[in-house]
Scaffold this motif. Structure first.
Motif, PDB file in Angstrom:
ATOM      1  N   ILE A   1       6.007 -29.492   0.522  1.00 35.35           N
ATOM      2  CA  ILE A   1       6.588 -29.205   1.492  1.00 35.35           C
ATOM      3  C   ILE A   1       6.781 -27.531   1.807  1.00 35.35           C
ATOM      4  O   ILE A   1       6.568 -26.185   1.883  1.00 35.35           O
ATOM      5  CB  ILE A   1       8.223 -28.972   0.642  1.00 35.35           C
ATOM      6  N   VAL A   2       5.068 -27.221   0.576  1.00 33.17           N
ATOM      7  CA  VAL A   2       4.180 -26.220   0.741  1.00 33.17           C
ATOM      8  C   VAL A   2       2.703 -26.163   0.455  1.00 33.17           C
ATOM      9  O   VAL A   2       1.970 -26.520  -0.777  1.00 33.17           O
ATOM     10  CB  VAL A   2       4.866 -25.392  -0.682  1.00 33.17           C
ATOM     11  N   PRO A   3       2.509 -26.609   1.486  1.00 32.66           N
ATOM     12  CA  PRO A   3       0.879 -27.250   2.101  1.00 32.66           C
ATOM     13  C   PRO A   3      -0.237 -26.468   1.258  1.00 32.66           C
ATOM     14  O   PRO A   3      -1.245 -27.044   1.172  1.00 32.66           O
ATOM     15  CB  PRO A   3       1.123 -27.466   3.563  1.00 32.66           C
TER      16      PRO A   3
ATOM     17  N   TRP B   1      16.592 -22.990   7.274  1.00 32.03           N
ATOM     18  CA  TRP B   1      15.665 -23.267   7.258  1.00 32.03           C
ATOM     19  C   TRP B   1      15.216 -24.040   6.389  1.00 32.03           C
ATOM     20  O   TRP B   1      14.179 -24.510   5.238  1.00 32.03           O
ATOM     21  CB  TRP B   1      15.463 -22.048   6.660  1.00 32.03           C
ATOM     22  N   GLY B   2      16.502 -25.581   5.674  1.00 27.68           N
ATOM     23  CA  GLY B   2      16.286 -26.382   4.597  1.00 27.68           C
ATOM     24  C   GLY B   2      15.035 -27.093   4.722  1.00 27.68           C
ATOM     25  O   GLY B   2      14.518 -27.713   3.533  1.00 27.68           O
ATOM     26  N   ASP B   3      14.704 -27.185   5.560  1.00 31.37           N
ATOM     27  CA  ASP B   3      13.682 -28.337   6.002  1.00 31.37           C
ATOM     28  C   ASP B   3      12.260 -28.544   6.447  1.00 31.37           C
ATOM     29  O   ASP B   3      11.664 -28.761   6.888  1.00 31.37           O
ATOM     30  CB  ASP B   3      13.988 -29.360   6.988  1.00 31.37           C
ATOM     31  N   LEU B   4      12.153 -26.919   6.592  1.00 36.13           N
ATOM     32  CA  LEU B   4      10.638 -26.161   6.883  1.00 36.13           C
ATOM     33  C   LEU B   4      10.043 -25.869   5.653  1.00 36.13           C
ATOM     34  O   LEU B   4      10.511 -25.650   4.681  1.00 36.13           O
ATOM     35  CB  LEU B   4      11.278 -24.612   7.526  1.00 36.13           C
ATOM     36  N   PRO B   5       8.533 -26.473   6.257  1.00 38.65           N
ATOM     37  CA  PRO B   5       7.820 -26.242   5.147  1.00 38.65           C
ATOM     38  C   PRO B   5       7.304 -24.441   4.559  1.00 38.65           C
ATOM     39  O   PRO B   5       7.125 -23.689   6.087  1.00 38.65           O
ATOM     40  CB  PRO B   5       6.384 -27.070   5.994  1.00 38.65           C
TER      41      PRO B   5
END
Length: 84
Positions: free
Chosen positions: A49-51, A16-20
């Motif tokens: 990364i936290v839109p 999950w490292g690249d998921l926002p």
């Protein structure tokens, strides 16, 4: 235990490292927290990364904000939750 298991945590969460983070979010930090010395740049990076970052609340505390200024943390959380 989070800090003691840091290496294991990275391994377990790598998928999950690249998921926002897409859920509504709030960041509460301490103005005197040395780990947040570069907060403005950090907040900008966090927004990428936290839109759905609703707010960044800085309280008069150090690293352990919930223990050092629980009233300010509660106010921030209540305001965030009322806005959902």
């Amino acid at each position: 235990n989070w800090y003691r298991c840091m290496a294991r945590t990275w391994q377990l969460s790598a998928a999950w490292g690249d998921l926002p983070v897409t859920v509504p979010a709030l960041f509460i930090g301490g103005k005197a927290d040395p780990t947040l010395a570069q907060l403005q740049r950090g907040a900008d990076a966090m927004r990428s990364i936290v839109p759905n970052l609703r707010d960044v609340v800085m309280v008069d505390a150090g690293h352990w904000v919930q223990q050092e200024d629980p009233q300010a943390v509660s106010r921030g959380l209540i305001g965030f939750l009322k806005g959902l």
